[in-house]
Motif scaffolding. Structure first.
Motif, PDB file in Angstrom:
ATOM      1  N   GLU A  28       0.827  -1.203   0.000  1.00 59.26           N
ATOM      2  CA  GLU A  28       0.000   0.000   0.000  1.00 59.26           C
ATOM      3  C   GLU A  28       0.863   1.256   0.000  1.00 59.26           C
ATOM      4  O   GLU A  28       2.069   1.203   0.216  1.00 59.26           O
ATOM      5  CB  GLU A  28      -0.938  -0.003   1.216  1.00 59.26           C
ATOM      6  CG  GLU A  28      -1.863  -1.194   1.281  1.00 59.26           C
ATOM      7  CD  GLU A  28      -2.938  -1.213   0.209  1.00 59.26           C
ATOM      8  OE1 GLU A  28      -3.078  -0.234  -0.554  1.00 59.26           O
ATOM      9  OE2 GLU A  28      -3.659  -2.220   0.138  1.00 59.26           O
ATOM     10  N   VAL A  29       0.224   2.384  -0.212  1.00 58.63           N
ATOM     11  CA  VAL A  29       0.906   3.670  -0.267  1.00 58.63           C
ATOM     12  C   VAL A  29       1.633   3.979   1.035  1.00 58.63           C
ATOM     13  O   VAL A  29       2.711   4.566   1.040  1.00 58.63           O
ATOM     14  CB  VAL A  29      -0.113   4.790  -0.597  1.00 58.63           C
ATOM     15  CG1 VAL A  29       0.535   6.147  -0.550  1.00 58.63           C
ATOM     16  CG2 VAL A  29      -0.730   4.550  -1.957  1.00 58.63           C
ATOM     17  N   ASP A  30       1.059   3.543   2.166  1.00 63.25           N
ATOM     18  CA  ASP A  30       1.660   3.834   3.464  1.00 63.25           C
ATOM     19  C   ASP A  30       2.759   2.854   3.857  1.00 63.25           C
ATOM     20  O   ASP A  30       3.321   2.937   4.936  1.00 63.25           O
ATOM     21  CB  ASP A  30       0.588   3.883   4.555  1.00 63.25           C
ATOM     22  CG  ASP A  30      -0.127   2.555   4.754  1.00 63.25           C
ATOM     23  OD1 ASP A  30       0.204   1.570   4.067  1.00 63.25           O
ATOM     24  OD2 ASP A  30      -1.024   2.506   5.609  1.00 63.25           O
ATOM     25  N   GLY A  31       3.073   1.887   2.973  1.00 61.01           N
ATOM     26  CA  GLY A  31       4.143   0.938   3.255  1.00 61.01           C
ATOM     27  C   GLY A  31       3.682  -0.371   3.855  1.00 61.01           C
ATOM     28  O   GLY A  31       4.476  -1.286   3.983  1.00 61.01           O
ATOM     29  N   ASN A  32       2.425  -0.486   4.241  1.00 58.24           N
ATOM     30  CA  ASN A  32       1.895  -1.742   4.762  1.00 58.24           C
ATOM     31  C   ASN A  32       1.558  -2.680   3.610  1.00 58.24           C
ATOM     32  O   ASN A  32       1.268  -2.239   2.508  1.00 58.24           O
ATOM     33  CB  ASN A  32       0.630  -1.491   5.597  1.00 58.24           C
ATOM     34  CG  ASN A  32       0.944  -0.833   6.904  1.00 58.24           C
ATOM     35  OD1 ASN A  32       1.889  -1.198   7.583  1.00 58.24           O
ATOM     36  ND2 ASN A  32       0.143   0.168   7.272  1.00 58.24           N
ATOM     37  N   ILE A  33       1.576  -3.961   3.898  1.00 61.96           N
ATOM     38  CA  ILE A  33       1.189  -4.957   2.906  1.00 61.96           C
ATOM     39  C   ILE A  33      -0.183  -5.497   3.289  1.00 61.96           C
ATOM     40  O   ILE A  33      -0.363  -6.047   4.370  1.00 61.96           O
ATOM     41  CB  ILE A  33       2.212  -6.100   2.825  1.00 61.96           C
ATOM     42  CG1 ILE A  33       3.568  -5.558   2.361  1.00 61.96           C
ATOM     43  CG2 ILE A  33       1.723  -7.190   1.870  1.00 61.96           C
ATOM     44  CD1 ILE A  33       4.682  -6.584   2.336  1.00 61.96           C
ATOM     45  N   SER A  34      -1.156  -5.318   2.393  1.00 61.94           N
ATOM     46  CA  SER A  34      -2.508  -5.847   2.585  1.00 61.94           C
ATOM     47  C   SER A  34      -2.590  -7.195   1.895  1.00 61.94           C
ATOM     48  O   SER A  34      -2.010  -7.388   0.828  1.00 61.94           O
ATOM     49  CB  SER A  34      -3.551  -4.915   1.974  1.00 61.94           C
ATOM     50  OG  SER A  34      -3.534  -3.673   2.610  1.00 61.94           O
ATOM     51  N   VAL A  35      -3.324  -8.108   2.513  1.00 64.64           N
ATOM     52  CA  VAL A  35      -3.446  -9.460   1.968  1.00 64.64           C
ATOM     53  C   VAL A  35      -4.914  -9.846   1.907  1.00 64.64           C
ATOM     54  O   VAL A  35      -5.649  -9.690   2.885  1.00 64.64           O
ATOM     55  CB  VAL A  35      -2.666 -10.479   2.839  1.00 64.64           C
ATOM     56  CG1 VAL A  35      -2.907 -11.900   2.344  1.00 64.64           C
ATOM     57  CG2 VAL A  35      -1.183 -10.155   2.849  1.00 64.64           C
ATOM     58  N   ILE A  36      -5.319 -10.362   0.766  1.00 64.77           N
ATOM     59  CA  ILE A  36      -6.649 -10.950   0.599  1.00 64.77           C
ATOM     60  C   ILE A  36      -6.417 -12.423   0.330  1.00 64.77           C
ATOM     61  O   ILE A  36      -5.752 -12.788  -0.637  1.00 64.77           O
ATOM     62  CB  ILE A  36      -7.421 -10.305  -0.568  1.00 64.77           C
ATOM     63  CG1 ILE A  36      -7.583  -8.803  -0.336  1.00 64.77           C
ATOM     64  CG2 ILE A  36      -8.782 -10.978  -0.739  1.00 64.77           C
ATOM     65  CD1 ILE A  36      -8.187  -8.061  -1.511  1.00 64.77           C
ATOM     66  N   SER A  37      -6.948 -13.268   1.219  1.00 70.07           N
ATOM     67  CA  SER A  37      -6.708 -14.702   1.083  1.00 70.07           C
ATOM     68  C   SER A  37      -7.855 -15.369   0.346  1.00 70.07           C
ATOM     69  O   SER A  37      -8.986 -14.900   0.368  1.00 70.07           O
ATOM     70  CB  SER A  37      -6.525 -15.341   2.455  1.00 70.07           C
ATOM     71  OG  SER A  37      -7.695 -15.209   3.217  1.00 70.07           O
TER      72      SER A  37
END
Length: 172
Positions: A139-148
């Motif tokens: 993401e833009v803020d540096g976090n990694i989002s995950v959809i399983s």
């Protein structure tokens, strides 16, 4: 008065320099700070303090520097919010790292994310294997989002690593 104007201009220059530096070094550096990163931030803040206030060590000089930094940040946020072209220049776009269980190695290399870091982010979201990830996005803020992928149904489960400090709501 001339001295406070000098502090204002110097503070603004330091703010813009730091903003550019953070943009150049990448968003994945912001999401998880280790001890070395914190030490670096403290040393940078100490190093640029003199550049902002110069010889003016008065209370007024320090308050003026802080006011300029708050003001500059406010103006930059307003510009980013109102102008999508400038937003895309200042903030990078989200990057897909995994799609349907397949890792995008080119994107990972471009964003300087190694495989171990990606696996850690996937596990933090409660997914055992990368093959079980429908989508992972830096993401833009540096976090990694995950959809399983949901094995029981054809839908997907969305999980996102919760931030330690949630964002402020934008209520007016």
């Amino acid at each position: 008065m001339h001295d406070l104007l000098n502090v204002s201009l110097r503070s603004l220059a330091v703010y813009l320099f730091m903003f550019a530096g953070i943009r150049i070094f990448g968003k994945n550096q912001l999401s998880q700070l280790n001890a070395g990163d914190i030490v670096l931030l403290l040393l940078i803040s100490n190093a640029v303090q003199n550049a902002m206030v110069g010889s003016n060590t008065s209370l007024e000089g320090g308050l003026m520097a802080a006011l300029v930094l708050f003001g500059a940040n406010f103006v930059v946020k307003k510009i980013i919010f109102k102008n999508p072209k400038i937003k895309s220049m200042i903030e990078s776009d989200p990057v897909v790292l995994i799609k349907d269980g397949v890792v995008d190695n080119v994107a990972m290399k471009k964003e300087d994310i190694d495989f171990d870091e990606l696996e850690e982010a996937v596990r933090e979201h409660g997914v055992e294997k990368i093959e079980d990830v429908k989508l992972a996005v830096l993401e833009v803020d540096g976090n990694i989002s995950v959809i399983s992928m949901d094995k029981k149904s054809s839908g997907t489960n969305y999980s996102r690593h919760k931030r330690k400090y949630p964002r402020k709501s934008h209520r007016f």
